[in-house]
Every structure is written in C-alpha cells, then in structure tokens.
Write an enzyme that holds these catalytic residues in place. Sequence first.
Site, mmCIF file in Angstrom:
data_model
loop_
_atom_site.group_PDB
_atom_site.id
_atom_site.type_symbol
_atom_site.label_atom_id
_atom_site.label_comp_id
_atom_site.label_asym_id
_atom_site.label_seq_id
_atom_site.Cartn_x
_atom_site.Cartn_y
_atom_site.Cartn_z
ATOM 1 C CG MET A 134 19.711 -17.306 61.126
ATOM 2 S SD MET A 134 18.710 -16.205 60.825
ATOM 3 C CE MET A 134 16.989 -17.076 61.483
ATOM 4 C CG ASN A 137 19.853 -7.397 61.405
ATOM 5 O OD1 ASN A 137 20.361 -8.275 61.042
ATOM 6 N ND2 ASN A 137 18.391 -7.488 61.903
ATOM 7 C CG HIS A 190 13.654 -7.520 60.054
ATOM 8 N ND1 HIS A 190 13.886 -8.879 60.561
ATOM 9 C CD2 HIS A 190 12.347 -7.345 59.630
ATOM 10 C CE1 HIS A 190 12.714 -9.137 60.929
ATOM 11 N NE2 HIS A 190 11.755 -8.431 60.581
ATOM 12 C CB SER A 210 13.775 -2.454 57.414
ATOM 13 O OG SER A 210 12.680 -2.311 57.307
ATOM 14 C CG LEU A 228 14.698 -10.131 67.411
ATOM 15 C CD1 LEU A 228 16.195 -10.061 67.214
ATOM 16 C CD2 LEU A 228 13.743 -11.359 67.558
ATOM 17 C CG ASP A 229 13.977 -7.985 64.210
ATOM 18 O OD1 ASP A 229 15.449 -7.900 63.767
ATOM 19 O OD2 ASP A 229 13.502 -9.090 64.142
HETATM 20 C C1 GRF Z 1 18.057 -12.038 54.602
HETATM 21 O O1 GRF Z 1 16.679 -12.395 54.185
HETATM 22 C C2 GRF Z 1 18.068 -10.915 55.585
HETATM 23 O O2 GRF Z 1 17.080 -10.125 55.474
HETATM 24 C C3 GRF Z 1 17.683 -11.951 56.953
HETATM 25 O O3 GRF Z 1 18.465 -13.101 56.612
HETATM 26 C C4 GRF Z 1 18.571 -13.475 55.339
HETATM 27 C C5 GRF Z 1 19.878 -13.562 54.850
HETATM 28 O O4 GRF Z 1 20.091 -13.909 53.424
HETATM 29 N N1 GRF Z 1 18.285 -11.060 57.921
HETATM 30 P P1 GRF Z 1 21.485 -14.096 53.027
HETATM 31 O O5 GRF Z 1 22.354 -15.409 53.866
HETATM 32 O O6 GRF Z 1 22.416 -12.817 52.935
HETATM 33 O O7 GRF Z 1 21.246 -14.731 51.685
#
Ligand code: GRF
Length: 228
Positions: A96, A113, A115, A142, A150-151
Amino acid sequence: MSQSRAVPRLAVLASGEGTNLQALLDTGERGDLAGEISLVISDRAESGALQRARAAGIPALHLPARLHPSRSDYDQLLARSLHDHGADLVVLAGFMRILSDEMVQAFAGRMLNIHPSLLPRHRGLHTHRRALEARDAVHGASVHFVVPELDAGPAVLQFRCAVQPWDTQASLSARVRRGEHLIYPIAVKWYCQGRLRCRDEHVMLDDQPLRAPTVLTRDGALALAAPD
Ligand code: GRF
C-alpha cells in the site's frame, strides 16, 4: 537472473493480509511456480504477509515507513534490500505504498502488481465500491507490469466475473479475491518460465506481442487475446 541460479528469486511486497502471497506460497509448495519466493517485505509490522512468510520459513523483512519519511529514502532502502537479496522479480501483492519513479524504473519489466479491477477501468482505490456504483455488469482483477504511472502498466492476465444484483462490496471483493489467487500464480509462473516479458511497456507472451490481456474464463481455461 544469474546464470548459476536454477530458478528466479522472487521478492513479494505486501502490506495486508497476504492471501495473494499465500496463493503463491501454496503454488510453490506444489512445485508449480517455477520460481522461489526468497524474501517478503512489508511496511506494516502487523501484516499477515509477514506472519505467513515466517510460517513458511521465508525471510520476512519489516521496513517501517516512519523511519524513512521521505519516499525517496524509503525506496532507496527498499531497492537496496531487493538488490542485496538478488531479487529477479518483484511481486507487489497489496503493497500500500506508491513507489517512486526511480524505484519503478530500477525494476522496469521485473515488477508485477495485482489490482482488483479490470484495468484500465477503476485504477486506484475502492474498486469494488466503484464497480457497484457504476453498475458494471462485469468486474474482476488484473495482473500487470508496473510502470511509474499508478495502475497504468500493461495488463497481462485478468480474471473476470459477473456482478450480481445482490452483490455487496464484501461479496464482490471475496469473489474477486478468489480470482486473484488463481491468476497471480499463473502470471508469476509465466514470468519465471521466461514466457512473459515486458520491454518498453510492450508485453510479449511466448514471443508474441500481447495486445490485450489474457483472460481466465469461467471454465478455468485461458483465452488468449484475439489477434488483430
Ligand atoms: C488485493 O485485493 C489486491 O488486488 C490488492 O490488494 C489486495 C491484497 O490482498 N492490490 P491480500 O493481502 O493479498 O489478501
């Protein structure tokens, strides 16, 4: 990747629960990842990802952001840890923090990544709420290569699911998360097998340009992008 190394070394960066990490660990445990998860890094001490890494006997590194308030200081530390560890591929799994351009460029074509939306739709946060508000009929997740914006990097593999009239953020999020656990190990394996590459933001799969992401269909088959 070093010539002497049998399989690529993967570093997973995660802030949250770590369920995607767990899917990758389980795939590796079954001998089906073609790579070795050799490091897990989190910015949050309480992250489930760190606990899952420790339980699997994998080095788990907590890099707290508060000790490095500037993004560039933090990212330098992060990059050093990844280099010291000889990471061939960086796997972002719910990390994050927004990474600096320098950090992304240092791992260009070597950073994936996941998403929780069908990119390019719903970049950023709160994707499930936004999909419901927009009355999307279809939603999903994705896997994409990371670029500085970003993304915005090219998507390589998507999971798609129908949005049901009775869906809530929680139900939709749970369905999409289950799909994430299917597609991330596949994309990581492709990379580790040398089938998936990204150069100058162009993705190649099996030496063919991938002009649209591959999609995991409901019956579990992979649909390749239609050639143009
Ligand atoms: C997932 O929904 C992913 O798409 C996003 O962050 C979340 C991570 O979940 N980038 P976790 O920690 O793997 O359970």
